[in-house]
Design a protein around this motif. Sequence first.
Motif, PDB file in Angstrom:
ATOM      1  N   ASP A  70      -9.285  -5.598   4.360  1.00  0.00           N
ATOM      2  CA  ASP A  70      -8.786  -4.960   5.589  1.00  0.00           C
ATOM      3  C   ASP A  70      -8.219  -3.563   5.305  1.00  0.00           C
ATOM      4  OD1 ASP A  70      -6.475  -5.685   4.218  1.00  0.00           O
ATOM      5  OD2 ASP A  70      -5.528  -6.723   5.909  1.00  0.00           O
ATOM      6  N   GLU A  71      -8.011  -3.246   4.007  1.00  0.00           N
ATOM      7  CA  GLU A  71      -7.366  -1.964   3.669  1.00  0.00           C
ATOM      8  C   GLU A  71      -8.237  -0.769   4.030  1.00  0.00           C
ATOM      9  OE1 GLU A  71      -5.162  -1.965  -0.019  1.00  0.00           O
ATOM     10  OE2 GLU A  71      -4.927  -4.131   0.063  1.00  0.00           O
ATOM     11  N   VAL A  72      -9.547  -1.020   4.256  1.00  0.00           N
ATOM     12  CA  VAL A  72     -10.443   0.082   4.650  1.00  0.00           C
ATOM     13  C   VAL A  72     -10.053   0.663   6.001  1.00  0.00           C
ATOM     14  CG1 VAL A  72     -12.430  -0.778   3.330  1.00  0.00           C
ATOM     15  CG2 VAL A  72     -12.136  -1.487   5.716  1.00  0.00           C
TER      16      VAL A  72
ATOM     17  N   ASP B  58       9.156   3.812  -4.420  1.00  0.00           N
ATOM     18  CA  ASP B  58       8.031   3.385  -3.586  1.00  0.00           C
ATOM     19  C   ASP B  58       6.681   3.776  -4.195  1.00  0.00           C
ATOM     20  OD1 ASP B  58       6.878   2.147  -1.450  1.00  0.00           O
ATOM     21  OD2 ASP B  58       7.669   3.510   0.074  1.00  0.00           O
ATOM     22  N   ARG B  59       5.649   3.065  -3.760  1.00  0.00           N
ATOM     23  CA  ARG B  59       4.263   3.404  -4.129  1.00  0.00           C
ATOM     24  C   ARG B  59       3.861   4.674  -3.381  1.00  0.00           C
ATOM     25  NH1 ARG B  59       0.058  -1.175  -2.437  1.00  0.00           N
ATOM     26  NH2 ARG B  59       0.476  -2.020  -4.486  1.00  0.00           N
ATOM     27  N   PRO B  60       3.229   5.654  -4.056  1.00  0.00           N
ATOM     28  CA  PRO B  60       2.760   6.852  -3.335  1.00  0.00           C
ATOM     29  C   PRO B  60       1.719   6.454  -2.276  1.00  0.00           C
ATOM     30  CG  PRO B  60       2.466   7.091  -5.728  1.00  0.00           C
ATOM     31  CD  PRO B  60       2.909   5.687  -5.487  1.00  0.00           C
TER      32      PRO B  60
ATOM     33  N   ASN C  18       3.201   1.072 -14.980  1.00  0.00           N
ATOM     34  CA  ASN C  18       3.507   1.056 -13.541  1.00  0.00           C
ATOM     35  C   ASN C  18       5.002   1.044 -13.242  1.00  0.00           C
ATOM     36  OD1 ASN C  18       2.658   0.910 -10.776  1.00  0.00           O
ATOM     37  ND2 ASN C  18       3.274  -1.239 -10.774  1.00  0.00           N
ATOM     38  N   TYR C  19       5.762   0.296 -14.018  1.00  0.00           N
ATOM     39  CA  TYR C  19       7.162   0.088 -13.623  1.00  0.00           C
ATOM     40  C   TYR C  19       8.136   1.034 -14.310  1.00  0.00           C
ATOM     41  CZ  TYR C  19       5.372  -3.789 -10.991  1.00  0.00           C
ATOM     42  OH  TYR C  19       4.665  -4.520 -10.082  1.00  0.00           O
ATOM     43  N   HIS C  20       7.736   1.616 -15.438  1.00  0.00           N
ATOM     44  CA  HIS C  20       8.614   2.559 -16.122  1.00  0.00           C
ATOM     45  C   HIS C  20       8.958   3.717 -15.175  1.00  0.00           C
ATOM     46  CE1 HIS C  20      10.477   4.854 -19.274  1.00  0.00           C
ATOM     47  NE2 HIS C  20       9.706   5.873 -18.981  1.00  0.00           N
TER      48      HIS C  20
HETATM   49  P1  TYD Z   1      -0.171  -5.976  -3.692  1.00  0.00           P
HETATM   50  O1  TYD Z   1      -0.004  -7.428  -4.020  1.00  0.00           O
HETATM   51  O2  TYD Z   1      -0.379  -4.999  -4.791  1.00  0.00           O
HETATM   52  O3  TYD Z   1      -1.334  -5.891  -2.604  1.00  0.00           O
HETATM   53  P2  TYD Z   1      -1.809  -4.622  -1.670  1.00  0.00           P
HETATM   54  O4  TYD Z   1      -1.191  -3.392  -2.162  1.00  0.00           O
HETATM   55  O5  TYD Z   1      -3.289  -4.642  -1.863  1.00  0.00           O
HETATM   56  O6  TYD Z   1      -1.393  -4.994  -0.284  1.00  0.00           O
HETATM   57  O7  TYD Z   1       1.118  -5.516  -2.876  1.00  0.00           O
HETATM   58  C1  TYD Z   1       1.525  -6.209  -1.704  1.00  0.00           C
HETATM   59  C2  TYD Z   1       2.720  -5.470  -1.143  1.00  0.00           C
HETATM   60  O8  TYD Z   1       3.828  -5.627  -2.059  1.00  0.00           O
HETATM   61  C3  TYD Z   1       2.518  -3.973  -1.015  1.00  0.00           C
HETATM   62  O9  TYD Z   1       3.177  -3.514   0.156  1.00  0.00           O
HETATM   63  C4  TYD Z   1       3.176  -3.387  -2.256  1.00  0.00           C
HETATM   64  C5  TYD Z   1       4.301  -4.361  -2.531  1.00  0.00           C
HETATM   65  N1  TYD Z   1       4.677  -4.550  -3.960  1.00  0.00           N
HETATM   66  C6  TYD Z   1       6.042  -4.484  -4.313  1.00  0.00           C
HETATM   67  O10 TYD Z   1       6.921  -4.269  -3.464  1.00  0.00           O
HETATM   68  N2  TYD Z   1       6.369  -4.682  -5.630  1.00  0.00           N
HETATM   69  C7  TYD Z   1       5.434  -4.912  -6.589  1.00  0.00           C
HETATM   70  O11 TYD Z   1       5.799  -5.031  -7.785  1.00  0.00           O
HETATM   71  C8  TYD Z   1       4.057  -4.992  -6.203  1.00  0.00           C
HETATM   72  C9  TYD Z   1       2.984  -5.235  -7.221  1.00  0.00           C
HETATM   73  C10 TYD Z   1       3.729  -4.803  -4.871  1.00  0.00           C
END
Ligand code: TYD
Length: 361
Positions: free
Chosen positions: A137-139, A292-294, A352-354
Amino acid sequence: MHTDTIVVTGGAGFIGSNFVNAWVKLKLGKLVNLDKLTYAGNMENLAEISHDPDHVFIHADIGDRAAVKTLLETHKPRAVLNFAAESHVDRSIHGPDAFIQTNVVGTFNLLEEVRAYWQALPVESQQSFRFLHVSTDEVYGSLEPNDPAFKETNPYQPNSPYSASKAASDHLVRAYHHTYGLPTLTTNCSNNYGPYHFPEKLIPLVIHNALSGKPLPIYGNGSNIRDWLYVEDHCNAIREVLAKGLPGETYNIGGWNEKTNLDVVHTLCDILDQEQPKAQGSYRDQITFVKDRPGHDLRYAIDASKIEQTLGWKPQETFETGIRKTVRWYLEHTQWVERVTSGEYQHWLSTNYHERGEELA
Ligand code: TYD
Ligand code: NAD
């Protein structure tokens, strides 16, 4: 053509191995499983069927045209199901190359070999042949809180290198149907969870870290929303689409289970507190908010009306039943977790976490 043989790619990964195990145990016919065995592919996921003559494993890349050609000519399948992919968003941010290589170029090479095989089949077999492409669904990109859930007609707006590479592969599949008439089916599913989920993704990572006494890293403030489906329900849906789906169509798959990440992590902690209590305190005490993730997509949600109404599929598990089953599976399979988290996994954690201020490795 042997009408009972199918080919599955990526069948040693999380969803693929659940699909392959179920197919072989249900005795639905011979299954040839082609997998490159990247860090995410694990033969141990297939241990229960390792001696079953209906399962044939081939160690190869979907982009290896000679290997795919030989496989198709040898086994003469009635269908090819493409699960193989690089699948983790965070890895795609650190190293997009492998995603382009496998998800785009690999799918293209696979499609070319399948097209050549399919075009040489007798007309009757051409009509019944299927190429089923497993997508995400991410597409469709990210939803705002009040937007309606994704329908099959939503425009593609991928935001990560992962989702962009999957979108590209979906477009190729679409083009092979439109241009060459290849009988394709595409499924776009929401986030899966369940057995054999590699502990780099949120749910298995949190279970693993909780039991190891490590921080439970939540990106940003934990308000991002995902729509969760138990993996067995996804596999059932794929079997339905394969059996009854119309060539050229796409099907969204989801269980109407939207949850914030914080809700998911709280639920996991609460189940673990019941199933395997700590000497002191709650697993919730290990929750840590990290950078946060970019480009982090805010919300995914699937409108599954089409597959429900046209194919009669419905999920069997609620989030509550599925997540408890999942936690129990991880508690019973600590050796599997130990083995898949040795080696390359440690390197990934520090990568990833560092940068998020956590030392998980
Ligand atoms: P993930 O399981 O990587 O799936 P996707 O990014 O494909 O949805 O991540 C699910 C959600 O959890 C996403 O919003 C990112 C978040 N997340 C964290 O908060 N901490 C983490 O360590 C990881 C891996 C993901
Ligand atoms: P995974 O990463 O657990 O497994 C991928 C499998 O593909 C592994 O066994 C790996 O060895 C294999 N593989 C990778 N590159 C390959 C190549 N070049 N040639 C052959 N094999 C290769 O992924 P998953 O979570 O099981 O996802 C399977 C499919 O479902 C993917 O296409 C993914 O995009 C899609 N999907 C996943 C989710 C989810 O929540 N995990 C949701 C919707 C759709």
